[in-house]
Write a protein that holds these residues in place. Structure first.
Motif, PDB file in Angstrom:
ATOM      1  N   GLU A   3       0.842  -1.193   0.000  1.00 22.35           N
ATOM      2  CA  GLU A   3       0.000   0.000   0.000  1.00 22.35           C
ATOM      3  C   GLU A   3       0.881   1.248   0.000  1.00 22.35           C
ATOM      4  OE1 GLU A   3      -3.375   1.995   2.826  1.00 22.35           O
ATOM      5  OE2 GLU A   3      -3.199  -0.176   2.753  1.00 22.35           O
ATOM      6  N   ALA A   4       0.495   2.270  -0.758  1.00 20.63           N
ATOM      7  CA  ALA A   4       1.291   3.490  -0.911  1.00 20.63           C
ATOM      8  C   ALA A   4       1.261   4.342   0.355  1.00 20.63           C
ATOM      9  CB  ALA A   4       0.788   4.297  -2.097  1.00 20.63           C
ATOM     10  N   VAL A   5       2.420   4.956   0.638  1.00 21.82           N
ATOM     11  CA  VAL A   5       2.589   5.890   1.739  1.00 21.82           C
ATOM     12  C   VAL A   5       2.960   7.236   1.122  1.00 21.82           C
ATOM     13  CG1 VAL A   5       3.976   6.442   3.778  1.00 21.82           C
ATOM     14  CG2 VAL A   5       3.410   4.064   3.275  1.00 21.82           C
ATOM     15  N   ASN A   6       2.291   8.313   1.520  1.00 23.09           N
ATOM     16  CA  ASN A   6       2.556   9.645   0.991  1.00 23.09           C
ATOM     17  C   ASN A   6       3.640  10.313   1.837  1.00 23.09           C
ATOM     18  OD1 ASN A   6       2.456  12.285   0.005  1.00 23.09           O
ATOM     19  ND2 ASN A   6       0.238  12.290  -0.169  1.00 23.09           N
ATOM     20  N   ILE A   7       4.756  10.704   1.192  1.00 22.09           N
ATOM     21  CA  ILE A   7       5.825  11.401   1.910  1.00 22.09           C
ATOM     22  C   ILE A   7       6.097  12.752   1.246  1.00 22.09           C
ATOM     23  CG2 ILE A   7       6.877   9.229   2.683  1.00 22.09           C
ATOM     24  CD1 ILE A   7       9.205   9.879   0.683  1.00 22.09           C
ATOM     25  N   HIS A   8       6.687  13.659   2.016  1.00 24.79           N
ATOM     26  CA  HIS A   8       7.073  14.980   1.514  1.00 24.79           C
ATOM     27  C   HIS A   8       8.481  14.845   0.924  1.00 24.79           C
ATOM     28  CE1 HIS A   8       7.206  19.330   1.266  1.00 24.79           C
ATOM     29  NE2 HIS A   8       8.411  19.287   1.808  1.00 24.79           N
ATOM     30  N   ALA A   9       8.566  14.857  -0.414  1.00 29.10           N
ATOM     31  CA  ALA A   9       9.840  14.649  -1.101  1.00 29.10           C
ATOM     32  C   ALA A   9       9.681  15.064  -2.562  1.00 29.10           C
ATOM     33  CB  ALA A   9      10.254  13.178  -1.009  1.00 29.10           C
ATOM     34  N   THR A  10      10.768  14.947  -3.314  1.00 33.85           N
ATOM     35  CA  THR A  10      10.750  15.161  -4.764  1.00 33.85           C
ATOM     36  C   THR A  10      11.444  13.970  -5.398  1.00 33.85           C
ATOM     37  OG1 THR A  10      10.799  17.565  -4.510  1.00 33.85           O
ATOM     38  CG2 THR A  10      11.481  16.680  -6.648  1.00 33.85           C
ATOM     39  N   ASP A  53       6.830  17.457  -4.054  1.00 32.77           N
ATOM     40  CA  ASP A  53       6.119  17.788  -2.829  1.00 32.77           C
ATOM     41  C   ASP A  53       5.417  16.576  -2.224  1.00 32.77           C
ATOM     42  OD1 ASP A  53       5.454  19.700  -0.820  1.00 32.77           O
ATOM     43  OD2 ASP A  53       3.404  19.685  -1.572  1.00 32.77           O
ATOM     44  N   GLN A  54       4.613  15.880  -3.005  1.00 32.50           N
ATOM     45  CA  GLN A  54       3.949  14.663  -2.531  1.00 32.50           C
ATOM     46  C   GLN A  54       4.411  13.490  -3.391  1.00 32.50           C
ATOM     47  OE1 GLN A  54      -0.349  14.872  -1.881  1.00 32.50           O
ATOM     48  NE2 GLN A  54      -0.185  17.030  -2.456  1.00 32.50           N
ATOM     49  N   VAL A  55       5.011  12.497  -2.758  1.00 31.53           N
ATOM     50  CA  VAL A  55       5.451  11.296  -3.467  1.00 31.53           C
ATOM     51  C   VAL A  55       4.796  10.101  -2.790  1.00 31.53           C
ATOM     52  CG1 VAL A  55       7.421   9.878  -4.141  1.00 31.53           C
ATOM     53  CG2 VAL A  55       7.676  12.372  -4.045  1.00 31.53           C
ATOM     54  N   LEU A  56       4.123   9.304  -3.577  1.00 32.99           N
ATOM     55  CA  LEU A  56       3.508   8.084  -3.062  1.00 32.99           C
ATOM     56  C   LEU A  56       4.513   6.947  -3.200  1.00 32.99           C
ATOM     57  CD1 LEU A  56       0.010   8.496  -4.744  1.00 32.99           C
ATOM     58  CD2 LEU A  56       0.675   9.150  -2.422  1.00 32.99           C
ATOM     59  N   LEU A  57       4.945   6.383  -2.077  1.00 34.05           N
ATOM     60  CA  LEU A  57       5.904   5.272  -2.093  1.00 34.05           C
ATOM     61  C   LEU A  57       5.167   3.958  -1.916  1.00 34.05           C
ATOM     62  CD1 LEU A  57       8.909   6.382   0.163  1.00 34.05           C
ATOM     63  CD2 LEU A  57       8.680   6.541  -2.328  1.00 34.05           C
ATOM     64  N   SER A  58       5.554   2.986  -2.727  1.00 33.53           N
ATOM     65  CA  SER A  58       5.047   1.625  -2.578  1.00 33.53           C
ATOM     66  C   SER A  58       6.204   0.676  -2.872  1.00 33.53           C
ATOM     67  CB  SER A  58       3.857   1.371  -3.504  1.00 33.53           C
ATOM     68  OG  SER A  58       4.226   1.570  -4.847  1.00 33.53           O
ATOM     69  N   GLY A  59       6.006  -0.571  -2.586  1.00 34.42           N
ATOM     70  CA  GLY A  59       7.048  -1.564  -2.820  1.00 34.42           C
ATOM     71  C   GLY A  59       6.566  -2.648  -3.750  1.00 34.42           C
ATOM     72  N   GLU A  60       7.487  -3.097  -4.599  1.00 34.22           N
ATOM     73  CA  GLU A  60       7.166  -4.179  -5.525  1.00 34.22           C
ATOM     74  C   GLU A  60       8.420  -5.027  -5.696  1.00 34.22           C
ATOM     75  OE1 GLU A  60       5.983  -4.443 -10.189  1.00 34.22           O
ATOM     76  OE2 GLU A  60       4.965  -2.924  -8.999  1.00 34.22           O
ATOM     77  N   ALA A  61       8.369  -6.263  -5.262  1.00 29.26           N
ATOM     78  CA  ALA A  61       9.494  -7.198  -5.384  1.00 29.26           C
ATOM     79  C   ALA A  61      10.788  -6.609  -4.822  1.00 29.26           C
ATOM     80  CB  ALA A  61       9.669  -7.624  -6.842  1.00 29.26           C
ATOM     81  N   GLY A  62      10.703  -5.970  -3.651  1.00 31.04           N
ATOM     82  CA  GLY A  62      11.887  -5.416  -3.007  1.00 31.04           C
ATOM     83  C   GLY A  62      12.356  -4.087  -3.563  1.00 31.04           C
ATOM     84  N   THR A  67       5.397   7.158  -7.055  1.00 22.68           N
ATOM     85  CA  THR A  67       4.290   7.479  -7.949  1.00 22.68           C
ATOM     86  C   THR A  67       3.822   8.894  -7.644  1.00 22.68           C
ATOM     87  OG1 THR A  67       3.608   5.161  -7.956  1.00 22.68           O
ATOM     88  CG2 THR A  67       1.969   6.759  -8.684  1.00 22.68           C
ATOM     89  N   CYS A  68       3.336   9.573  -8.680  1.00 15.52           N
ATOM     90  CA  CYS A  68       2.847  10.935  -8.538  1.00 15.52           C
ATOM     91  C   CYS A  68       1.325  10.961  -8.415  1.00 15.52           C
ATOM     92  CB  CYS A  68       3.254  11.759  -9.761  1.00 15.52           C
ATOM     93  SG  CYS A  68       2.783  13.492  -9.633  1.00 15.52           S
ATOM     94  N   VAL A 116      18.912   4.989   4.482  1.00 13.37           N
ATOM     95  CA  VAL A 116      17.928   5.834   5.157  1.00 13.37           C
ATOM     96  C   VAL A 116      16.554   5.196   5.040  1.00 13.37           C
ATOM     97  CG1 VAL A 116      17.522   7.302   3.138  1.00 13.37           C
ATOM     98  CG2 VAL A 116      17.009   8.172   5.401  1.00 13.37           C
ATOM     99  N   SER A 117      15.814   5.220   6.154  1.00 16.08           N
ATOM    100  CA  SER A 117      14.434   4.747   6.168  1.00 16.08           C
ATOM    101  C   SER A 117      13.548   5.941   5.840  1.00 16.08           C
ATOM    102  CB  SER A 117      14.082   4.177   7.539  1.00 16.08           C
ATOM    103  OG  SER A 117      12.722   3.806   7.551  1.00 16.08           O
ATOM    104  N   LEU A 118      12.790   5.839   4.753  1.00 19.67           N
ATOM    105  CA  LEU A 118      11.933   6.937   4.302  1.00 19.67           C
ATOM    106  C   LEU A 118      10.548   6.855   4.915  1.00 19.67           C
ATOM    107  CD1 LEU A 118      13.110   6.434   0.685  1.00 19.67           C
ATOM    108  CD2 LEU A 118      13.677   8.412   2.084  1.00 19.67           C
ATOM    109  N   ALA A 119      10.100   5.682   5.197  1.00 20.89           N
ATOM    110  CA  ALA A 119       8.821   5.388   5.834  1.00 20.89           C
ATOM    111  C   ALA A 119       8.900   3.916   6.227  1.00 20.89           C
ATOM    112  CB  ALA A 119       7.664   5.640   4.866  1.00 20.89           C
TER     113      ALA A 119
END
Length: 149
Positions: A3-10, A53-62, A67-68, A116-119
């Motif tokens: 599941e995607a996590v929204n972080i403040h990044a570019t 500004d908003q980056v959706l992070l998800s994981g797929e096969a490590g 995603t924007c 670094v752990s981003l989330a």
């Protein structure tokens, strides 16, 4: 895919390498990413914005995937200038986290192999940059020669 996590990044891509600029508000993430994209174009390398500004992070096969959110696709805010449109891709694998560096003190030289752990569940190798670096992409490429491949 997680599941995607929204972080403040570019997030950008240079060649096939994903770079995620993360750090405190006001550090200059967007401007550094924009400068890297400009340098990449001058070198004839493919480059594109993934998200600002908003980056959706998800994981797929490590792999960490950025995603924007559709509402901000192709837009990057350059502090003091405004919002500008850039070539973009809707998502990309991220390979490095670009973080603020320190010019003095004991952290002047960051540790080798820093992660670094981003989330929760999302970690990337860290690359450090000082705000105002005149050629940030050149600095990143010196530290990680696979950028731009």
């Amino acid at each position: 895919m997680t599941e995607a996590v929204n972080i403040h990044a570019t997030a950008i891509v240079v060649g096939r390498t994903g770079l995620l600029f993360s750090g405190p508000s006001g550090w200059g993430k967007s401007m550094l990413a924009f400068t890297c994209m400009t340098e990449a174009r001058r070198l004839g390398l493919f480059t594109a914005l993934v998200a600002d500004d908003q980056v959706l992070l998800s994981g797929e096969a490590g792999t960490v995937i950025a995603t924007c959110p559709p509402s901000i696709a192709g837009l990057i805010e350059l502090r003091g200038t405004g919002i500008v449109r850039q070539d973009h891709v809707p998502q990309a694998a991220m390979h490095y986290a670009v973080l603020p560096g320190s010019a003095s003190g004991e952290n002047r030289v960051p540790p080798e192999g820093e992660m670094v752990s981003l989330a929760a569940g999302f970690s990337l190798p860290a690359l450090r940059l000082l705000t105002g670096a005149s050629s940030p992409l050149a600095i990143l490429m010196a530290k990680a020669p696979d950028i731009g491949d």
